[in-house]
Design an enzyme around this catalytic site. Structure first.
Site, mmCIF file in Angstrom:
data_model
loop_
_atom_site.group_PDB
_atom_site.id
_atom_site.type_symbol
_atom_site.label_atom_id
_atom_site.label_comp_id
_atom_site.label_asym_id
_atom_site.label_seq_id
_atom_site.Cartn_x
_atom_site.Cartn_y
_atom_site.Cartn_z
ATOM 1 N N ILE A 90 43.214 32.201 31.362
ATOM 2 C CA ILE A 90 44.679 32.163 31.505
ATOM 3 C C ILE A 90 45.103 30.844 32.163
ATOM 4 C CG2 ILE A 90 46.706 33.387 32.379
ATOM 5 C CD1 ILE A 90 44.911 35.927 32.462
ATOM 6 N N ASP A 110 35.581 25.098 45.564
ATOM 7 C CA ASP A 110 35.771 26.536 45.695
ATOM 8 C C ASP A 110 36.976 26.783 46.610
ATOM 9 O OD1 ASP A 110 35.533 29.229 46.330
ATOM 10 O OD2 ASP A 110 33.331 29.154 46.269
ATOM 11 N N LYS A 165 43.177 42.986 43.791
ATOM 12 C CA LYS A 165 44.487 42.554 43.275
ATOM 13 C C LYS A 165 45.595 43.167 44.129
ATOM 14 C CE LYS A 165 43.271 39.843 39.954
ATOM 15 N NZ LYS A 165 43.446 38.400 40.177
ATOM 16 N N TYR A 218 37.505 45.370 42.081
ATOM 17 C CA TYR A 218 38.297 44.284 41.470
ATOM 18 C C TYR A 218 39.785 44.620 41.540
ATOM 19 C CZ TYR A 218 40.993 42.281 37.666
ATOM 20 O OH TYR A 218 42.014 41.717 36.938
ATOM 21 N N ASN A 235 33.337 30.454 36.336
ATOM 22 C CA ASN A 235 33.517 31.210 35.093
ATOM 23 C C ASN A 235 34.282 30.369 34.074
ATOM 24 O OD1 ASN A 235 33.238 33.446 33.505
ATOM 25 N ND2 ASN A 235 34.912 34.598 34.419
ATOM 26 N N SER A 293 47.583 42.176 38.204
ATOM 27 C CA SER A 293 47.164 42.926 37.022
ATOM 28 C C SER A 293 47.823 44.300 36.997
ATOM 29 C CB SER A 293 45.644 43.104 37.090
ATOM 30 O OG SER A 293 45.215 44.101 36.191
HETATM 31 C C1 UD1 Z 1 40.196 46.033 31.959
HETATM 32 C C2 UD1 Z 1 40.098 46.377 33.407
HETATM 33 C C3 UD1 Z 1 41.335 45.879 34.105
HETATM 34 C C4 UD1 Z 1 41.497 44.389 33.876
HETATM 35 C C5 UD1 Z 1 41.538 44.100 32.396
HETATM 36 C C6 UD1 Z 1 41.546 42.624 32.117
HETATM 37 C C7 UD1 Z 1 38.733 48.441 33.414
HETATM 38 C C8 UD1 Z 1 38.690 49.873 33.781
HETATM 39 N N1 UD1 Z 1 39.925 47.812 33.575
HETATM 40 O O1 UD1 Z 1 41.297 46.707 31.409
HETATM 41 O O2 UD1 Z 1 41.228 46.161 35.484
HETATM 42 O O3 UD1 Z 1 42.665 43.936 34.498
HETATM 43 O O4 UD1 Z 1 40.378 44.635 31.774
HETATM 44 O O5 UD1 Z 1 41.867 42.380 30.779
HETATM 45 O O6 UD1 Z 1 37.761 47.863 32.996
HETATM 46 N N2 UD1 Z 1 37.119 49.458 24.751
HETATM 47 C C9 UD1 Z 1 36.241 49.961 23.806
HETATM 48 N N3 UD1 Z 1 35.054 49.306 23.597
HETATM 49 C C10 UD1 Z 1 34.719 48.157 24.280
HETATM 50 C C11 UD1 Z 1 35.625 47.652 25.237
HETATM 51 C C12 UD1 Z 1 36.796 48.332 25.449
HETATM 52 O O7 UD1 Z 1 36.504 50.978 23.172
HETATM 53 O O8 UD1 Z 1 33.614 47.625 24.055
HETATM 54 C C13 UD1 Z 1 38.413 50.140 24.950
HETATM 55 C C14 UD1 Z 1 38.630 50.649 26.363
HETATM 56 O O9 UD1 Z 1 38.130 51.945 26.502
HETATM 57 C C15 UD1 Z 1 40.165 50.571 26.471
HETATM 58 C C16 UD1 Z 1 40.529 49.372 25.594
HETATM 59 O O10 UD1 Z 1 39.423 49.182 24.724
HETATM 60 O O11 UD1 Z 1 40.754 51.709 25.912
HETATM 61 C C17 UD1 Z 1 40.752 48.098 26.387
HETATM 62 O O12 UD1 Z 1 39.633 47.858 27.223
HETATM 63 P P1 UD1 Z 1 39.460 46.474 28.014
HETATM 64 O O13 UD1 Z 1 39.665 45.328 27.100
HETATM 65 O O14 UD1 Z 1 38.158 46.542 28.752
HETATM 66 O O15 UD1 Z 1 40.660 46.452 29.040
HETATM 67 P P2 UD1 Z 1 41.146 47.561 30.115
HETATM 68 O O16 UD1 Z 1 40.127 48.587 30.316
HETATM 69 O O17 UD1 Z 1 42.512 47.987 29.733
#
Ligand code: UD1
Length: 333
Positions: free
Chosen positions: A12, A58, A153, A149, A35, A124
């Site tokens: 970002i 840092d 925030k 994490y 990162n 977030s």
């Molecule tokens: C995650 C973090 C959140 C962070 C955000 C950054 C968690 C619990 N939350 O959000 O704190 O601010 O990333 O972008 O991790 N999914 C799949 N398969 C995958 C990956 C994800 O099905 O391999 C699904 C998840 O179950 C969810 C959706 O895709 O329903 C989005 O997941 P993800 O991109 O990891 O974001 P968040 O979980 O919303």
């Protein structure tokens, strides 16, 4: 106006630096490359045709931050630098608390000492925990974060709130991002997670480009239109533009904004749209729910429109196209 951007070479951060340079801001980046990668510097310069200063440091190093403020005397700070892997934060909580909190404390102290009055903070939607009502407005209850994490925030928000209460000429703008995806349309900068991605979109692009075999869809028994998790995905370029609006906002004290589109898409919607837009298959299988996941999360972005004059302009198809274009460019296709 001179803006100090911490984490300005990250996903970002780099897109925000592009928007700042394109709008004639003077930019100073502090990034320790934890990162991110140094070649992003040249990519930003190619995209914008402009230069900026980089300190490879840092933000947790208090002496260095003091030195940088002393030399640069920035007018404002945008603070992105943080650890962000949810799963890792569960296993290494102290590392997360130290890094994500000490950095902000150092910035607040330097801002006070060198009379820098404004900070925009990268928060977030995770601060809302499992939301009681949808869509989520800024008035919704915060708390109930499910991992360190997310807690960092929320704690950062609390630190900045107290900081602005105690110093009434300082102001903080908290931007609560929903799910940022996409990449710059040039394909030069985008999201490059280390190792196997945890988030949905970086995983999808790697399956589509055949680096990974198939996507695991985490649960299809949620109370959503097709049973899979629903999120508010936002194009990173729209998100970056929100930071400029936040800088231009003449607020007093602290204020909070949701940056999302207001539209929720399920995991299956995302797969189907990706396949249609990019004409490529994304093999997937349904697996168990991922612990800590919520069913649905999407923003009410009305306040950002009313107060900042900001609104997401790019749609889901732009996000799909640009995410894939970035990965193809990385692979030299
Ligand atoms: C995650 C973090 C959140 C962070 C955000 C950054 C968690 C619990 N939350 O959000 O704190 O601010 O990333 O972008 O991790 N999914 C799949 N398969 C995958 C990956 C994800 O099905 O391999 C699904 C998840 O179950 C969810 C959706 O895709 O329903 C989005 O997941 P993800 O991109 O990891 O974001 P968040 O979980 O919303």
């Amino acid at each position: 106006m001179k803006v100090l951007v911490t984490g300005g070479l990250g996903f970002i951060g780099s897109h925000t630096v592009v928007e700042l340079l394109n709008n004639n801001y003077e930019v100073v980046v502090v990034d320790n490359l934890y990162n991110s990668s140094i070649d992003v510097v040249d990519k930003i310069k190619i995209i914008t045709g402009r230069d900026f200063k980089l300190y490879q440091e840092d933000v947790c190093n208090k002496e260095k931050i003091d030195e940088i403020f002393n030399m640069e005397k920035p007018d404002a700070v945008i603070h992105f630098a943080a650890y962000k892997a949810v799963g890792e934060s569960v296993n290494k909580p102290i590392m997360y608390y130290r890094n994500n909190l000490v950095s902000t404390l150092n910035l607040c102290e330097a801002m006070q000492k060198y009379n820098c009055k404004k900070i925009v903070f990268s928060s977030s939607a995770t601060v809302y925990g499992n939301p009681d009502v949808l869509p989520i407005t800024e008035e919704c209850r915060v708390g109930g974060t499910t991992n360190p994490y997310g807690s960092t925030k929320l704690m950062n928000e609390m630190i900045l709130k107290d900081f602005t209460i105690a110093n009434d000429d300082f102001c903080a703008v908290i931007l609560r991002y929903f799910n940022p995806i996409g990449a710059h349309e040039s394909g030069l900068i985008g999201e490059k997670p280390n190792g196997i991605p945890n988030n949905l979109m970086p995983y999808i692009v790697r399956v589509a480009s055949k680096e990974l075999k198939e996507l695991s869809v985490f649960g299809n028994d949620y109370p959503t239109h097709d049973g899979t998790g629903v999120r508010d995905y936002i194009h990173v370029v729209d998100l970056a533009k929100g930071h400029l609006k936040a800088l231009e906002y003449n607020n007093r004290g602290i204020d909070y904004f949701n940056l999302g589109t207001g539209i929720g898409y399920s995991v299956l919607d995302m797969i189907n749209t990706f396949e249609r837009v990019n004409k490529v298959k994304v093999p997937y299988k349904i697996v168990d729910r991922r612990p800590g996941d919520i069913a649905e999360c999407y923003a009410d972005p009305t306040k950002a429109l009313k107060v900042l004059g900001w609104k997401a302009e790019l749609g889901i198809e732009d996000m799909m196209r640009d995410s894939y274009n970035f990965i193809l460019k990385q692979k030299g296709n």
